[in-house]
Enzyme design. Structure first.
Site, short mmCIF file in Angstrom:
data_model
loop_
_atom_site.label_atom_id
_atom_site.label_comp_id
_atom_site.label_asym_id
_atom_site.label_seq_id
_atom_site.Cartn_x
_atom_site.Cartn_y
_atom_site.Cartn_z
N ARG A 57 44.07 36.65 39.90
CA ARG A 57 44.73 36.05 39.15
C ARG A 57 45.49 36.80 38.12
O ARG A 57 46.67 36.67 37.31
CB ARG A 57 44.08 34.72 38.35
CG ARG A 57 43.71 33.40 39.13
CD ARG A 57 42.93 32.57 38.56
NE ARG A 57 41.59 32.68 38.92
CZ ARG A 57 40.24 32.24 37.80
NH1 ARG A 57 40.58 31.90 36.80
NH2 ARG A 57 39.20 32.47 38.49
N GLU A 94 30.59 34.83 35.87
CA GLU A 94 29.75 33.32 35.57
C GLU A 94 29.11 32.74 36.55
O GLU A 94 28.36 31.95 36.48
CB GLU A 94 30.66 32.50 34.86
CG GLU A 94 30.19 31.16 33.94
CD GLU A 94 31.41 30.63 33.49
OE1 GLU A 94 32.53 31.00 33.41
OE2 GLU A 94 31.26 29.48 32.90
#
Ligand SMILES: O=P(O)(O)OC[C@H]1O[C@H](OP(=O)(O)OP(=O)(O)O)[C@H](O)[C@@H]1O
Ligand SMILES: Nc1ncnc2[nH]cnc12
Length: 174
Positions: A57, A94
């Site tokens: 991204r 995460e």
């Protein structure tokens, strides 16, 4: 306005994660352009030799920004994707573990590098990129993002490494 164009998907890719999805911003012609303009405007008084962006991204944001800032573009890629000699750094996310690689000749000693990604959470990915750039002798003092998740502490990790971070918007919670 930018914040309102980012969609939140609960429990993706695993329970408990609030996924901040920038595809809804990217598909909005005014929103995407406004985001790149705002990031670029923040660095008008700086000069960078290279924009280093993180797969995947980060490439979308970094390529557009590199052109606006008049800098070269360097991709930091996931393992096994770069064809020439590389250096590598692993990190935790995460929601998992991964590694980043950089071509050894992508950055020359003393070059001023702006680190770009779509989002900073724990900062694990960004810190891996910082380690790679510094290993090659690049000067990395600034990092920029569309989204910051402040509760996950990534910006503070960057600050501890002497890097000034900037993000267009923040989302509380994970
Ligand atoms: O601050 P951190 O906790 O390290 O997390 C942030 C990173 O996580 C996402 O990438 P992801 O690894 O999901 O890959 P993608 O860009 O290919 O979707 C995002 O684009 C950042 O690179
Ligand atoms: N909550 C989140 N949303 C989108 N991308 C992420 N990368 C790491 N954490 C994320």
């Amino acid at each position: 306005m930018i914040e309102a164009l980012i969609r939140t998907i609960p429990d993706y890719p695993k329970p408990g994660v609030q996924f901040r999805d920038i595809t809804t911003l990217l598909q909005d012609r005014q929103g995407f352009a406004a985001a790149i303009d705002a990031l670029s405007l923040h660095y008008t008084s700086h000069a960078f030799d290279k924009v280093l962006a993180i797969e995947s991204r980060g490439f979308i944001v970094g390529a557009a920004l590199a052109i606006q800032l008049g800098a070269g573009f360097v991709p930091a890629r996931k393992p096994g994707k770069l064809p020439a000699a590389t250096i590598s750094q692993s990190y935790t996310l995460e929601y998992g573990m991964d590694a980043l690689e950089l071509h050894k000749d992508a950055i020359q000693p003393g070059e001023r590098v702006l680190l770009v990604d779509d989002l900073i959470a724990t900062g694990g990915t960004a810190m891996a990129a910082v380690a790679l750039v510094r290993q090659l002798g690049g000067l990395l003092a600034h990092a920029t993002f569309i989204v910051d998740l402040p509760d996950l502490g990534g910006m503070q990790r960057l600050q501890s490494a002497g890097i000034r971070g900037f993000a267009l918007c923040q989302f509380e919670g994970h």
